[in-house]
Enzyme design. Structure first.
Site, PDB file in Angstrom:
ATOM      1  N   GLU A  30     -69.296 -14.430 -49.154  1.00  0.00           N
ATOM      2  CA  GLU A  30     -68.200 -14.075 -50.080  1.00  0.00           C
ATOM      3  C   GLU A  30     -67.870 -15.248 -51.010  1.00  0.00           C
ATOM      4  OE1 GLU A  30     -65.525 -11.262 -49.666  1.00  0.00           O
ATOM      5  OE2 GLU A  30     -67.059 -10.054 -48.690  1.00  0.00           O
ATOM      6  N   CYS A  80     -74.442  -6.379 -39.884  1.00  0.00           N
ATOM      7  CA  CYS A  80     -73.321  -6.561 -40.805  1.00  0.00           C
ATOM      8  C   CYS A  80     -73.885  -6.326 -42.198  1.00  0.00           C
ATOM      9  CB  CYS A  80     -72.759  -7.968 -40.693  1.00  0.00           C
ATOM     10  SG  CYS A  80     -71.561  -8.367 -41.989  1.00  0.00           S
ATOM     11  N   THR A  81     -73.186  -5.530 -42.985  1.00  0.00           N
ATOM     12  CA  THR A  81     -73.755  -5.126 -44.269  1.00  0.00           C
ATOM     13  C   THR A  81     -73.832  -6.278 -45.284  1.00  0.00           C
ATOM     14  OG1 THR A  81     -71.562  -4.280 -44.858  1.00  0.00           O
ATOM     15  CG2 THR A  81     -73.164  -2.705 -44.026  1.00  0.00           C
ATOM     16  N   HIS A  82     -73.195  -7.393 -44.968  1.00  0.00           N
ATOM     17  CA  HIS A  82     -73.325  -8.587 -45.825  1.00  0.00           C
ATOM     18  C   HIS A  82     -74.668  -9.294 -45.622  1.00  0.00           C
ATOM     19  CE1 HIS A  82     -69.016  -8.284 -46.421  1.00  0.00           C
ATOM     20  NE2 HIS A  82     -69.018  -9.359 -47.197  1.00  0.00           N
ATOM     21  N   SER A 112     -65.100  -3.005 -45.976  1.00  0.00           N
ATOM     22  CA  SER A 112     -63.968  -3.936 -45.999  1.00  0.00           C
ATOM     23  C   SER A 112     -64.007  -4.789 -47.266  1.00  0.00           C
ATOM     24  CB  SER A 112     -64.028  -4.834 -44.769  1.00  0.00           C
ATOM     25  OG  SER A 112     -65.242  -5.557 -44.783  1.00  0.00           O
ATOM     26  N   CYS A 136     -69.782  -0.211 -43.181  1.00  0.00           N
ATOM     27  CA  CYS A 136     -69.271  -1.455 -42.595  1.00  0.00           C
ATOM     28  C   CYS A 136     -69.435  -1.324 -41.087  1.00  0.00           C
ATOM     29  CB  CYS A 136     -67.796  -1.602 -42.968  1.00  0.00           C
ATOM     30  SG  CYS A 136     -66.957  -2.958 -42.140  1.00  0.00           S
TER      31      CYS A 136
HETATM   32  N1  DGL Z   1     -69.239  -5.670 -44.000  1.00  0.00           N
HETATM   33  C1  DGL Z   1     -68.630  -5.876 -42.707  1.00  0.00           C
HETATM   34  C2  DGL Z   1     -69.578  -5.406 -41.593  1.00  0.00           C
HETATM   35  O1  DGL Z   1     -70.589  -4.832 -41.850  1.00  0.00           O
HETATM   36  C3  DGL Z   1     -68.258  -7.302 -42.432  1.00  0.00           C
HETATM   37  C4  DGL Z   1     -67.283  -7.926 -43.337  1.00  0.00           C
HETATM   38  C5  DGL Z   1     -65.938  -8.165 -42.714  1.00  0.00           C
HETATM   39  O2  DGL Z   1     -65.823  -8.955 -41.746  1.00  0.00           O
HETATM   40  O3  DGL Z   1     -65.004  -7.572 -43.197  1.00  0.00           O
HETATM   41  O4  DGL Z   1     -69.310  -5.616 -40.437  1.00  0.00           O
END
Ligand code: DGL
Length: 270
Positions: free
Chosen positions: A154, A188-190, A7, A69
């Site tokens: 972000e 979550c990849t973040h 995303s 994601c």
């Molecule tokens: N990178 C998304 C994940 O791993 C989270 C970021 C978003 O909320 O778009 O869930």
């Protein structure tokens, strides 16, 4: 080329590990930065956005797409695999990040009590508890949604003192649900960018499961088991970055994730 979709920027943490382990392949990274975050959006919206991005990567020549994601993997992967792929092209493949992460849990947890930190969308989908139940019915899962973590990252505020409040709050809430947790999935990849802060507030000895290397190893294994897909992948060690937002914005934020300059190209999805 192998398509890597997220995303926004979080998938860069996965791409980085994939390229470290499989440097010879060519990759297209697509960040739907204009419509991020997905984590707070409804099931249907995430599915439609994800499908559009996957189709774009197919149009660009990818035979294999990784949904890097969790939110997209939770809310769109199954429908795309079961309903859309047979219609679009049954020889193409779309893989997610949840299954490989869950597969890694069996050896990690001793107490068989696992915690999940993820976006509200991933938590609400219950994809993790469902997958865990299939593979390890004895594992008890507690999940905590962290709606503020992605915006903090972000906005490059994840290592600021202001981030402490939200990181501490969500971790405390997770342990209030279950004090026997010995393994936490960063679903979550973040979240790998928040690792220093998470470590600060998690009790000593807790295993933190970041997904990059797990997904990279799983892809390596997948390519070995599927030579028919492996043969469709070009091998020049190249990577192209595409964004639905501006190229300048992508470059500036990608720097937070990869600590290097990235030249992205803007694309329209239609
Ligand atoms: N990178 C998304 C994940 O791993 C989270 C970021 C978003 O909320 O778009 O869930």
């Amino acid at each position: 080329m192998i398509g890597i979709f997220d995303s926004g920027y979080g998938g860069l943490t996965i791409l980085e590990k994939i390229r470290a382990i499989l440097p010879g392949y060519d990759y297209i990274y697509l960040g739907d930065n204009a419509r991020t975050p997905y984590g707070t959006r409804s099931f249907d919206v995430v599915y439609h956005y994800t499908l559009q991005c996957v189709e774009k990567l197919f149009d660009l020549g990818c035979h294999l797409v990784i949904l890097a994601c969790n939110t997209a993997s939770a809310k769109a992967l199954r429908t795309i695999q079961q309903r859309d792929l047979p219609r679009i092209d049954a020889s193409r493949r779309v893989l997610g990040v949840i299954r490989p992460t869950v597969e890694s849990l069996g050896k990690l947890t001793k107490t068989r009590h696992v915690g999940l930190l993820a976006t509200p969308g991933t938590v609400q989908s219950e994809s993790y508890p469902i997958e865990i139940k299939k593979l390890f019915p004895d594992i008890i899962v507690s999940a905590e949604a962290c709606p503020m973590w992605v915006p903090l990252i972000e906005n490059n505020e994840h290592l600021s003192p202001g981030a402490d409040f939200f990181v501490k709050k969500n971790i405390h809430q997770l342990f209030r649900q279950d004090k026997d947790i010995d393994t936490i999935i960063l679903g979550c990849t973040h979240y790998p960018l928040l690792l220093p802060k998470i470590r600060q507030f998690v009790p000593k000895g807790i295993e933190l499961v970041a997904q990059g290397e797990i997904v990279a190893r799983s892809l390596e294994n997948y390519l070995q088991r599927h030579p028919e897909i492996e043969q469709t992948c070009s091998k020049n060690g190249q990577c192209i970055f595409l964004t639905t937002e501006s190229e300048e914005k992508f470059g500036a934020s990608a720097r937070i994730f990869l600590q290097k300059d990235i030249q992205a190209q803007h694309i329209y999805l239609q």
